[in-house]
Design an enzyme around this catalytic site. Structure first.
Site, PDB file in Angstrom:
ATOM      1  N   ASN A 220       5.683  -2.915  -9.692  1.00 33.17           N
ATOM      2  CA  ASN A 220       4.128  -3.370  -9.649  1.00 33.17           C
ATOM      3  C   ASN A 220       3.531  -2.482  -8.652  1.00 33.17           C
ATOM      4  O   ASN A 220       3.795  -2.772  -7.675  1.00 33.17           O
ATOM      5  CB  ASN A 220       3.939  -4.735  -9.456  1.00 33.17           C
ATOM      6  CG  ASN A 220       2.599  -5.305  -9.753  1.00 33.17           C
ATOM      7  OD1 ASN A 220       2.463  -5.464 -10.827  1.00 33.17           O
ATOM      8  ND2 ASN A 220       1.929  -5.606  -8.623  1.00 33.17           N
ATOM      9  N   GLU A 221       2.622  -1.970  -9.046  1.00 32.66           N
ATOM     10  CA  GLU A 221       1.589  -1.196  -8.176  1.00 32.66           C
ATOM     11  C   GLU A 221       2.159  -0.497  -6.928  1.00 32.66           C
ATOM     12  O   GLU A 221       2.439  -0.804  -5.857  1.00 32.66           O
ATOM     13  CB  GLU A 221       0.623  -2.102  -7.624  1.00 32.66           C
ATOM     14  CG  GLU A 221      -0.489  -2.449  -8.694  1.00 32.66           C
ATOM     15  CD  GLU A 221      -1.378  -3.403  -7.888  1.00 32.66           C
ATOM     16  OE1 GLU A 221      -1.399  -3.736  -6.835  1.00 32.66           O
ATOM     17  OE2 GLU A 221      -2.502  -3.416  -8.719  1.00 32.66           O
TER      18      GLU A 221
ATOM     19  N   GLU B  62      -4.294  -4.636 -15.271  1.00 34.53           N
ATOM     20  CA  GLU B  62      -5.005  -6.135 -14.603  1.00 34.53           C
ATOM     21  C   GLU B  62      -6.519  -5.718 -14.678  1.00 34.53           C
ATOM     22  O   GLU B  62      -7.033  -4.876 -14.147  1.00 34.53           O
ATOM     23  CB  GLU B  62      -4.420  -6.041 -13.387  1.00 34.53           C
ATOM     24  CG  GLU B  62      -2.732  -6.478 -13.338  1.00 34.53           C
ATOM     25  CD  GLU B  62      -2.343  -6.515 -11.819  1.00 34.53           C
ATOM     26  OE1 GLU B  62      -3.065  -6.791 -10.834  1.00 34.53           O
ATOM     27  OE2 GLU B  62      -1.147  -6.656 -11.656  1.00 34.53           O
TER      28      GLU B  62
ATOM     29  N   GLU C  68      -2.419 -16.337  -3.612  1.00 33.98           N
ATOM     30  CA  GLU C  68      -3.651 -16.080  -4.388  1.00 33.98           C
ATOM     31  C   GLU C  68      -4.494 -17.211  -5.201  1.00 33.98           C
ATOM     32  O   GLU C  68      -4.708 -17.182  -6.146  1.00 33.98           O
ATOM     33  CB  GLU C  68      -3.172 -14.896  -5.570  1.00 33.98           C
ATOM     34  CG  GLU C  68      -2.891 -13.592  -4.988  1.00 33.98           C
ATOM     35  CD  GLU C  68      -2.419 -12.452  -5.793  1.00 33.98           C
ATOM     36  OE1 GLU C  68      -2.174 -12.756  -6.956  1.00 33.98           O
ATOM     37  OE2 GLU C  68      -2.159 -11.276  -5.324  1.00 33.98           O
ATOM     38  N   GLN C  69      -4.448 -18.504  -4.427  1.00 34.85           N
ATOM     39  CA  GLN C  69      -4.840 -19.482  -4.795  1.00 34.85           C
ATOM     40  C   GLN C  69      -6.244 -19.594  -4.891  1.00 34.85           C
ATOM     41  O   GLN C  69      -7.038 -20.024  -5.839  1.00 34.85           O
ATOM     42  CB  GLN C  69      -4.243 -20.891  -4.083  1.00 34.85           C
ATOM     43  CG  GLN C  69      -4.777 -20.697  -2.539  1.00 34.85           C
ATOM     44  CD  GLN C  69      -3.904 -21.899  -1.885  1.00 34.85           C
ATOM     45  OE1 GLN C  69      -4.815 -22.636  -1.614  1.00 34.85           O
ATOM     46  NE2 GLN C  69      -2.867 -21.578  -1.394  1.00 34.85           N
TER      47      GLN C  69
HETATM   48  C1  GAL Z   1      -2.926  -6.741  -8.098  1.00 35.13           C
HETATM   49  C2  GAL Z   1      -1.652  -7.047  -8.052  1.00 35.13           C
HETATM   50  C3  GAL Z   1      -1.565  -8.567  -8.680  1.00 35.13           C
HETATM   51  C4  GAL Z   1      -2.553  -9.386  -8.015  1.00 35.13           C
HETATM   52  C5  GAL Z   1      -3.718  -8.898  -8.184  1.00 35.13           C
HETATM   53  C6  GAL Z   1      -4.761  -9.810  -7.257  1.00 35.13           C
HETATM   54  O1  GAL Z   1      -3.191  -5.597  -6.951  1.00 35.13           O
HETATM   55  O2  GAL Z   1      -0.842  -6.043  -9.012  1.00 35.13           O
HETATM   56  O3  GAL Z   1      -0.281  -8.860  -8.613  1.00 35.13           O
HETATM   57  O4  GAL Z   1      -1.813  -9.426  -6.613  1.00 35.13           O
HETATM   58  O5  GAL Z   1      -3.902  -7.754  -7.524  1.00 35.13           O
HETATM   59  O6  GAL Z   1      -6.131  -9.114  -7.301  1.00 35.13           O
END
Ligand code: GAL
Length: 626
Positions: free
Chosen positions: A143-144, A315, A363-364
């Site tokens: 992931n990223e 995303e 991330e709540q």
């Molecule tokens: C991205 C990441 C996700 C989440 C998201 C929040 O950078 O891939 O897992 O953290 O940001 O905006």
């Protein structure tokens, strides 16, 4: 091709008895794809060698049975705690030498062999188990890469691997010493195992050393990703995707993309505006709830080039995020506009992040398509609208643009290593050019430096470290700093710029503070950077004092400075006329993008805009058949 939308989902965050309802609601909203799995290692393998796949089997079954296609992520961005007990030295070290600990994510060093083998192992097990599962329609690796600045590590493992990398590249310590000029400050090495990493030095390390380390670090990311692709391909026909980020220059995305079937990236326009666009305060205020009108488009065009044209948004921001300095809410309609901008640039799929806002952990405060209590958040309506519109619209295709813009990671490494002025930033320079092209109403292909300019009306190549001879045969606008160094970041014997056919010599360069731009005769200015040149080529622009500012030899135009927006505009008008390319002067808020069949109009402004007898509402998208 049918364009689709999807969403990111974390079944492991929710009680199993709501999965089926979630899946049904996703399908009802018109979502086709659901990405899962990418952070769930501790639930797949709670103890080393002890696997619990049943829940994942059931999650995939539930989502698939609802008609959704699953993108399965490998969980290698979040190794569980037991992994650290197994490999205590797998953590990355930052530039100051501090170990980056467990307790969030991405806590691994790309150069750690043992961890790479663990990544291979979990990927192989997943591919063997799910590779033939009819619901698994795509894979995501990790992931990223580089999220939270994790591509570059100064660990002991990086140290050893870098020595090997240099031994392969330079073959002998003498060759390395001479390539880097290590005679300077007595930095000579007698053997590769003496070679250190370019951090914690008293003052700046040798720029050639840093550049080599940047290339090495990029190669480590490529290798880590390749291991996963290999394992997946042995067991699955489904396309392999990785989700890149915005404004990341720590590894070569073309190189990673070469191992993927589809590139994707994660688009958070409002977070980016305040966090990494480099916007003025006025632009930040104006675009606060919409995001920068060009930043996403630039990355759409860039990542399209990294895997042969196939690309996605993995995303898409749905509402306020949690990680920017401030986190306002988007204007109603923006999550729809962002998706349409992506489709207009050729995206096959746009997935929103995330399905339901998590009530716990880091991330709540990050919005989803649903509130934590499962009621709809505003973006669910946007997603459903996009799905309905996609169902109505015939495919819009992707056209080759008439204008190309080179983006080159090696050049980014070089100028980040040796900016020579506090605000000389390669990404920003290319992006300034991109913005000028968008304001002209042009659709752009971002391309690697191997592009054949004869396939475009104009190719722009600002700041290219080395200019290949193949970059000719069509109109090219190069400079500043183009061809000004060797591959090893030293000054070439024949001085600069090293561009075939150009009879121009740079006698000295100056970086300019923000309060000291240099005006040109007839309008526009150089900012940040200016080169004094002697030339036998045709001078096509001059500074106020008569000094040459741009020259031309046949189809090669060389700019001896960093153009400000009005100078870019002047230049574009000139070359457009010559090439017979229609040019617009779009208002601040309006952008357009052409596909094979359609012209799309976007209003990024906070208010309706009248343009060409048409009123575009705020956050408005309009399309017409070409
Ligand atoms: C991205 C990441 C996700 C989440 C998201 C929040 O950078 O891939 O897992 O953290 O940001 O905006």
């Amino acid at each position: 091709m049918k364009r689709t939308i999807g969403v990111c989902y974390y079944p492991e965050h929710w009680p199993e008895d709501i999965w089926a309802t979630d899946a049904r609601r996703m399908a009802e909203a018109g979502l086709s794809w659901v990405r899962i799995g990418e952070f769930a290692w501790s639930r797949m393998e709670p103890k080393p060698g002890h696997f619990e796949w049943d829940w994942l089997d059931r999650a995939i079954e539930t989502l698939g049975a609802a008609g959704l296609k699953v993108i399965l992520g490998t969980p290698t961005a979040t190794p569980p705690l037991w992994m650290l007990n197994k490999h205590p030295d797998m953590l990355a070290h930052d530039e100051a030498g501090t170990i980056r600990k467990f307790g969030s994510r991405r806590h691994y060093c790309f150069s750690h062999d043992g961890y790479r083998q663990e990544a291979r192992r979990i990927t192989r097990l997943m591919a063997e188990r799910y590779g033939k599962n009819p619901y698994i329609a795509a894979w995501q690796t990790d992931n990223e890469y580089d999220c939270h600045d994790t591509a570059i590590s100064y660990s002991p493992h990086a140290y050893g691997a870098f020595q090997d990398w240099c031994a392969q590249r330079y073959q002998s310590p003498d060759a390395l010493n001479s390539a880097w000029g290590n005679v300077f400050w007595s930095m000579d090495y007698d053997s590769f195992d003496q070679l250190g990493l370019p951090n914690q030095t008293v003052t700046e390390p040798n720029p050639s050393h840093v550049l080599a380390f940047r290339r090495f670090s990029s190669d480590q990311v490529v290798l880590f990703n390749r291991v996963q692709c290999d394992e997946i391909r042995k067991n699955s026909q489904a396309p392999i995707i990785h989700n890149f980020m915005g404004r990341i220059t720590s590894f070569d995305h073309y190189d990673v993309g070469a191992d993927l079937d589809i590139s994707s990236w994660d688009s958070y326009p409002m977070g980016f505006l305040l966090d990494r666009v480099g916007a003025t305060d006025d632009d930040k205020a104006h675009f606060l709830r919409q995001g920068d009108p060009d930043f996403q488009a630039f990355h759409h065009d860039l990542y399209r080039a990294t895997s042969n044209g196939r690309w996605w948004i993995m995303e898409q921001q749905p509402g306020p995020v949690n990680w920017a300095p401030w986190n306002p809410a988007p204007l109603p309609g923006m999550p729809r506009l962002w998706a349409w901008e992506a489709f207009a640039h050729g995206a096959e799929t746009v997935c929103y992040f995330r399905w339901r806002q998590a009530p716990f952990a880091q991330e709540q405060m990050h919005a989803g398509l649903l509130q934590p209590d499962s009621t709809a958040a505003p973006a669910l309506g946007d997603a459903a609208q996009v799905a309905a519109e996609l169902a109505e619209l015939p495919d819009v295709g992707t056209a080759q643009a008439q204008v190309a813009l080179v983006f080159d990671y090696d050049s980014a490494y070089a100028w980040e290593t040796q900016p020579q002025g506090a605000d000389f930033d390669y990404f920003q320079m290319v992006f300034d050019c991109y913005r000028a092209l968008r304001r002209a109403g042009w659709s752009v292909d971002v391309v690697p430096k191997t592009v054949d300019p004869s396939t475009y009306k104009i190719t722009f190549a600002p700041g290219l470290l080395t200019v290949p001879t193949s970059l000719s045969g069509g109109l090219v606008v190069a400079g500043p700093r183009a061809g000004s160094k060797t591959e090893e970041l030293t000054i070439p014997e024949s001085l600069v710029p090293q561009i075939a056919g150009l009879a121009t010599k740079v006698t000295y360069v100056e970086s300019l503070p923000p309060f000291a731009p240099m005006s040109l005769k007839g309008g526009g200015a150089f900012e940040k950077w200016r080169e004094a040149i002697e030339t036998d080529d045709a001078v096509i622009l001059q500074l106020e004092d008569g000094a040459p500012a741009a020259v031309r030899a046949d189809d090669m135009i060389y700019l001896a400075g960093w153009p400000n927006p009005s100078l870019w505009r002047r230049l574009l008008v000139q070359v457009a006329q010559e090439q017979g390319l229609p040019i617009m002067d779009l208002p601040r808020d309006i952008r357009i993008r052409d596909t094979q069949t359609h012209r799309f109009w976007f209003n990024y402004g906070p208010k309706p805009v009248m343009w060409n007898d048409m009123t575009l509402p705020a956050a408005g998208v309009h399309w017409e058949i070409l």
